[in-house]
Design an enzyme around this catalytic site. Structure first.
Site, PDB file in Angstrom:
ATOM      1  N   GLY A 283      27.942  51.819  28.002  1.00 39.96           N
ATOM      2  CA  GLY A 283      29.020  52.048  27.272  1.00 39.96           C
ATOM      3  C   GLY A 283      29.792  53.542  27.652  1.00 39.96           C
TER       4      GLY A 283
ATOM      5  NE  ARG B 121      42.212  56.940  31.633  1.00 41.27           N
ATOM      6  CZ  ARG B 121      42.796  57.139  29.937  1.00 41.27           C
ATOM      7  NH1 ARG B 121      42.986  56.788  29.530  1.00 41.27           N
ATOM      8  NH2 ARG B 121      44.879  56.516  30.561  1.00 41.27           N
TER       9      ARG B 121
ATOM     10  CG  HIS C   7      41.939  53.263  35.342  1.00 35.10           C
ATOM     11  ND1 HIS C   7      42.600  52.007  35.502  1.00 35.10           N
ATOM     12  CD2 HIS C   7      42.633  53.835  34.516  1.00 35.10           C
ATOM     13  CE1 HIS C   7      43.479  51.886  34.720  1.00 35.10           C
ATOM     14  NE2 HIS C   7      43.462  53.211  34.243  1.00 35.10           N
TER      15      HIS C   7
ATOM     16  CD  GLU D  54      28.637  42.407  24.055  1.00 37.62           C
ATOM     17  OE1 GLU D  54      29.542  43.416  24.615  1.00 37.62           O
ATOM     18  OE2 GLU D  54      29.810  41.576  23.639  1.00 37.62           O
TER      19      GLU D  54
ATOM     20  N   GLY E 292      23.857  47.336  26.117  1.00 41.30           N
ATOM     21  CA  GLY E 292      24.450  48.408  25.935  1.00 41.30           C
ATOM     22  C   GLY E 292      23.799  47.941  24.541  1.00 41.30           C
TER      23      GLY E 292
ATOM     24  CD  GLU F 169      31.898  46.895  24.929  1.00 37.53           C
ATOM     25  OE1 GLU F 169      30.798  46.830  24.956  1.00 37.53           O
ATOM     26  OE2 GLU F 169      32.010  47.890  23.684  1.00 37.53           O
TER      27      GLU F 169
ATOM     28  NE  ARG G 137      22.343  55.269  25.169  1.00 38.05           N
ATOM     29  CZ  ARG G 137      22.670  54.676  24.160  1.00 38.05           C
ATOM     30  NH1 ARG G 137      23.871  53.533  24.470  1.00 38.05           N
ATOM     31  NH2 ARG G 137      22.670  54.911  22.748  1.00 38.05           N
TER      32      ARG G 137
ATOM     33  CG  ASP H  64      24.605  48.964  13.776  1.00 32.00           C
ATOM     34  OD1 ASP H  64      24.612  50.269  13.635  1.00 32.00           O
ATOM     35  OD2 ASP H  64      24.643  49.151  14.968  1.00 32.00           O
TER      36      ASP H  64
END
Ligand code: HPA
Length: 236
Positions: free
Chosen positions: A20, A43, A4, A180, A89, A182, A24, A205
């Protein structure tokens, strides 16, 4: 090279900042890095290495969620010998004490995830950030006159949590002030490989009132958090 990440081993710094979002990551590299070079783009996960005030640093997106962060942090620690990862994040607030735009420094990350169990037969349900990195993140926030709340958080597999009893349950049982997706994988992998990881978050949020930050406010608040991370990197 890994499945990856296509960078050569020396093209990834010992310290990696992970937002994330790949968009960004590019914004951070453009704003903060000198001599930034694109070192991997598998990717579309555009990864940049450059220097910040003389310190070599890599900016790499983690993608969303535990599985994605699990893959990238595993490969960075194991195959690129990365020493430290700081995740930057956004989060949803479970607490009336955390408003939109507030900053959170993660202490413990509670999760129902099977990530640690499936990967390593570890059954812990809370993973912890590095006290060492947290010390510098906290100190830097103070120096920049930014208030940061140190908190446990819920690392969830679900963005649209529709069980209204969940927030209170997790707040009461584990002190989770926000949510969150991760940190559990990141902190577990850091522990597994004897490395260090931390996470700072901006509240975008409010899961109690349903309020969501405008995209303009999101961007400004997020940049404050990233400045704290970058200024900490030069001390680590
Ligand atoms: N839930 C999970 N992760 C998040 C949220 C949320 O509401 N907001 C930003 N990241």
């Amino acid at each position: 090279m890994t499945p990856h990440i296509e960078a050569k081993e020396n093209e990834i710094a010992k310290i990696v900042i992970m937002p994330g979002d790949p968009v960004r990551a590019k914004l951070i590299a453009d704003k903060f890095l000198e001599d930034a070079k694109l070192v991997s783009n598998v990717r579309g996960m555009n990864t940049f290495t450059g220097t910040y005030k003389g310190t070599k640093v890599t900016i790499m997106p983690s993608g969303m969620g535990i599985p994605s962060m699990g893959i990238y942090s595993y490969e960075l620690f194991k195959f690129y010998n990365v020493d430290k990862i700081i995740k930057v994040g956004t989060c949803g607030s479970y607490s009336k004490d955390l408003d939109l735009g507030d900053l959170v420094l993660v202490n413990g990350s509670y999760s129902e995830s099977t990530y640690a169990k499936v990967q390593d037969n570890v059954e812990d349900e809370i993973m912890y950030a590095s006290d060492y990195i947290n010390f510098y993140l906290r100190e830097t926030a103070e120096e920049l006159n930014k208030h940061i709340t140190i908190a446990n958080i819920h690392c969830s597999d679900v963005f649209y949590e529709e069980d209204e009893t969940l927030k209170k349950k997790l707040y009461d049982k584990y002190g989770c002030m926000a949510c969150e997706m991760e940190s559990f994988a990141l902190f577990h992998n850091a522990k597994k490989f004897g490395k260090k990881a931390a996470q700072i978050l901006t509240v975008t949020d409010n899961l109690i009132t349903g309020e969501r930050a405008s995209s303009e406010n999101r961007q400004n608040d997020v940049m404050t958090m990233i400045e704290i991370a970058m200024e900490s990197v030069i001390k680590l």
